[in-house]
Design an enzyme around this catalytic site. Structure first.
Site, mmCIF file in Angstrom:
data_model
loop_
_atom_site.group_PDB
_atom_site.id
_atom_site.type_symbol
_atom_site.label_atom_id
_atom_site.label_comp_id
_atom_site.label_asym_id
_atom_site.label_seq_id
_atom_site.Cartn_x
_atom_site.Cartn_y
_atom_site.Cartn_z
ATOM 1 N N CYS A 1 0.836 -1.203 0.000
ATOM 2 C CA CYS A 1 0.000 0.000 0.000
ATOM 3 C C CYS A 1 0.871 1.253 0.000
ATOM 4 O O CYS A 1 1.677 1.432 -0.903
ATOM 5 C CB CYS A 1 -0.964 -0.064 1.179
ATOM 6 N N ASP B 1 -9.629 -4.836 -5.419
ATOM 7 C CA ASP B 1 -9.098 -3.865 -4.453
ATOM 8 C C ASP B 1 -9.999 -2.627 -4.448
ATOM 9 O O ASP B 1 -10.094 -1.922 -5.455
ATOM 10 C CB ASP B 1 -7.655 -3.501 -4.853
ATOM 11 N N HIS C 1 -7.364 -5.693 -1.133
ATOM 12 C CA HIS C 1 -6.203 -4.833 -0.952
ATOM 13 C C HIS C 1 -5.136 -5.438 -0.037
ATOM 14 O O HIS C 1 -3.943 -5.348 -0.306
ATOM 15 C CB HIS C 1 -6.689 -3.488 -0.380
#
Lengths: 431, 470
Positions: free
Chosen positions: B276, B368, B403
């Site tokens: 991320c 995601d 994600h």
């Protein structure tokens, strides 16, 4: 130029009887390496084993598949790095490897060295190492000290609601409170009690002796998590003799099954059962020494007596009995005893209860698998407090195989007789 | 909720808690009085092998000594560090020999279906009655996750904590292999934890960074060290971290150097791994740092869209610039994926991927909901094709994964609570993903990440070394 192999041990943490996979990768192809194991015992001695390998064309060594070309073991031996361990050069003599604290693991360092080395391991750094833990206790197993009504032992309780079958577990004439086999049995679903039966006042009579063991047996039976009619007994060496005596003579308890490892039904000459624990009148005349002054006791009960007073009345055995013996046992004439037991039981009509496993070239100390073999070790004779080197017998590889195979069979035997068969009257799923 | 249903809920919750505590042995064994006579007819033997494993090691769960064709539920229970309970379960029927072998038999229902050896772990979810928005993470890596596996009669989906199980087994799941060392790093303003594999080394190194949630998250680093990499878990978001505006990359370069200079690290074999926001930082360092050169990079659920060479605090704030593009779904969950869509064509608003000089692995889930990672990856490929360095790029896209692609066999959560660092605001964020595909993605990607790191960071054995004559 650096060779940076990747050494892996899977699982990283295992039970003592779980197999592991040791592998090396990222080596050059056809590269000679030595895989080495190192363990420091609770007594602070170092034990090691090693095997010689050559990587394949992809630069890999897979211990569970590849053959060791030499070292402390040869051939394809997935667990050779453990069972072929022996004290490192320069160690004290007569050592025996035993884990007394079962709440911590045995920690073993596995390393890879360049080339085929048989000594000087500690002078060169390895190319890679991994640390693995070997546990006698599975997670969730409880350990409880028993000090009640004159009984000294340790109880191990498996994880789960239960109820569970129970096992009374006894070691040999070396004495002390040895817990590891009990801990392992509990890790396989048996409430198990390790009993110290030698470090107390001696019994005066045969009956006093029997009531002591009956008391012990009922401690297990009465445990709230134990299935009352599913308690067995397991004993090694002198513990096996105790097992047979209990199975034959105790009136108020009935083991569901018995396992006797390296034991005999013959009382050492001229003594009654109670006096066995005193070792007083034991006729040591037939004990002999080998050329290395190691004590051999196997002749002491030979020839097997015909006088019924000198052996357990095997005709009285009422439960399944498993005998586990090594034919190179130099400490006790267990194979000859087993033959005589079979003869007695055949005559009495109860030999259908008997199963005998005889392992070629295994010695006296048949233990749970993957722990080292020692042909002889230091021993303190109980009654005289004399320190000797006792010859147990056995050749390392056959003895290791015997430990592995017998443990599987002992667990299967205990499961078969102690775990209740699932009732076939229960409603079944419609498929 | 009415008062009445509240009462029943609380009573059930209390009873559940008491029963769970019993099962976890917290109240000792005195509370249990199972029948110890012959009335007990089903005493199965439940085994988990290995009893203690690394988090990414598979296990074998098996039941034997059941009656044939007997329906059972296999159940897992775990109490997190936050004291919440997580569970999973599968329905099985024993075979004609009275056995259930989880690694071979199909689960007929429950929290997972089909032949799923590890389903009892990855399909875990918070037990009914739990707080909402939970996420399962192990912060103390020096102790194991303890999971209670139990077998129950019949096929139950609730209330089976009111009946005692037929059998249970306890298993440990570790992030740290034996022999791995854990060392706190507080050096030159850098805050992190270094994990060192056992052995003489030297080893390759990995700088490991989590996402915008902040804090010092160690578990992936611990696991990397268990696989032979010196790994530094870096805290780069907490207020203690001094990252001045005009020293955007300096903090990360310092962290990278700490690894490189470690006596057990091979200096030219240090890579970076980020998830991320950590992935964005990874790309930033790889593209713009003048003093450090990662040997390879792994970017999980990341994007290159952010102003190039800007400071970290700018980057974080900038992420929330497009507040108007943030959707809130019907369950009040923040859906952030549109914030960077469409992918900008303005080169000043994204990292110049033509500057990447090392192999790069991108790992993304196409469901995601938090970041437009798949679209970013397509744009990254386009930029690298144009710049002529596309041969360095490998992209893994996992269908229906979300994600938070983590090491395998840990649960999936489609949404969870999240604290926006600089605003100190607590929201519920939608991460996306469907449980089974997400679990598969975690398992597959972890293998590929480890292979990628090994391939690029472990020196190839030289073929000029004299070989054994066979």
């Amino acid at each position: 130029v650096t060779v940076t192999p990747i050494l892996s041990v899977l699982p990283t943490r295992g039970l003592v009887d779980e197999k592991f996979k040791v592998a090396l990768e990222n080596l050059p192809p056809r590269f000679p390496v030595t895989l080495h194991s190192l363990h420091q015992s609770e007594d602070k001695d170092y034990w090691e084993a090693f095997g010689y390998y050559v990587s394949d064309d992809r630069g890999r060594v897979t211990v569970s598949q590849d053959a060791s070309l030499g070292g402390t073991y040869t051939g394809a031996e997935p667990m050779g790095l453990l069972w072929s361990m022996r004290p490192v050069p320069g160690s004290r003599t007569g050592l025996r490897l035993r884990k007394m604290d079962v709440q911590s693991p045995m920690v073993v360092l596995i390393s890879a060295y360049k080339g085929h080395v048989f000594e000087g391991f500690r002078e060169q750094p390895p190319m890679a190492s991994a640390v693995t833990e070997r546990w006698y206790m599975a997670p969730g197993v409880q350990r409880i000290d028993i000090r009640e009504r004159g009984v000294k032992g340790t109880i191990f309780i498996p994880q789960g609601p239960g109820p569970f079958p129970g096992v009374l577990d006894m070691w040999g004439g070396g004495g002390g409170l040895v817990e590891y086999r009990s801990a392992l049995l509990a890790s396989h679903g048996f409430v198990s009690m390790a009993l110290d039966y030698l470090s107390f006042e001696t019994f005066k009579t045969h009956n006093e002796c029997l009531s002591y063991f009956e008391k012990v047996f009922s401690i297990i039976q009465q445990h709230p998590q134990v299935i009352k009619d599913r308690v067995g007994i397991c004993g090694l060496s002198l513990g096996a003799t105790v097992t047979l005596t209990m199975a034959a003579y105790c009136k108020s308890i009935s083991p569901r099954c018995c396992v006797c490892i390296s034991g005999s039904h013959v009382f050492p000459s001229g003594v009654s059962f109670a006096e066995v624990f005193q070792f007083k009148e034991m006729d040591m005349g037939k004990a002999r020494l080998d050329e290395q002054k190691r004590v051999i006791w196997r002749d002491m009960i030979l020839p097997i007596p015909t006088d019924p007073q000198r052996k357990v009345a095997m005709g009285r055995i009422k439960c399944p009995l498993l005998l586990v013996n090594g034919d190179d046992d130099q400490n006790w004439a267990t194979v000859e005893s087993a033959e005589d037991m079979a003869k007695m039981m055949r005559a009495a009509g109860n030999d259908h209860l008997l199963t005998t496993l005889t392992y070629h070239d295994a010695g006296h100390l048949i233990e749970p698998p993957y722990t080292p073999h020692f042909r002889a070790s230091n021993f303190i004779v109980q009654h005289s407090k004399q320190k000797v080197v006792m010859l147990w017998g056995g050749q390392t590889k056959p003895h290791a195989d015997a430990q592995e195979d017998s443990w599987e069979k002992i667990l299967a035997f205990l499961r078969q007789h102690l775990y209740p068969c699932p009732s076939s009257s229960l409603p079944q799923a419609k498929l």
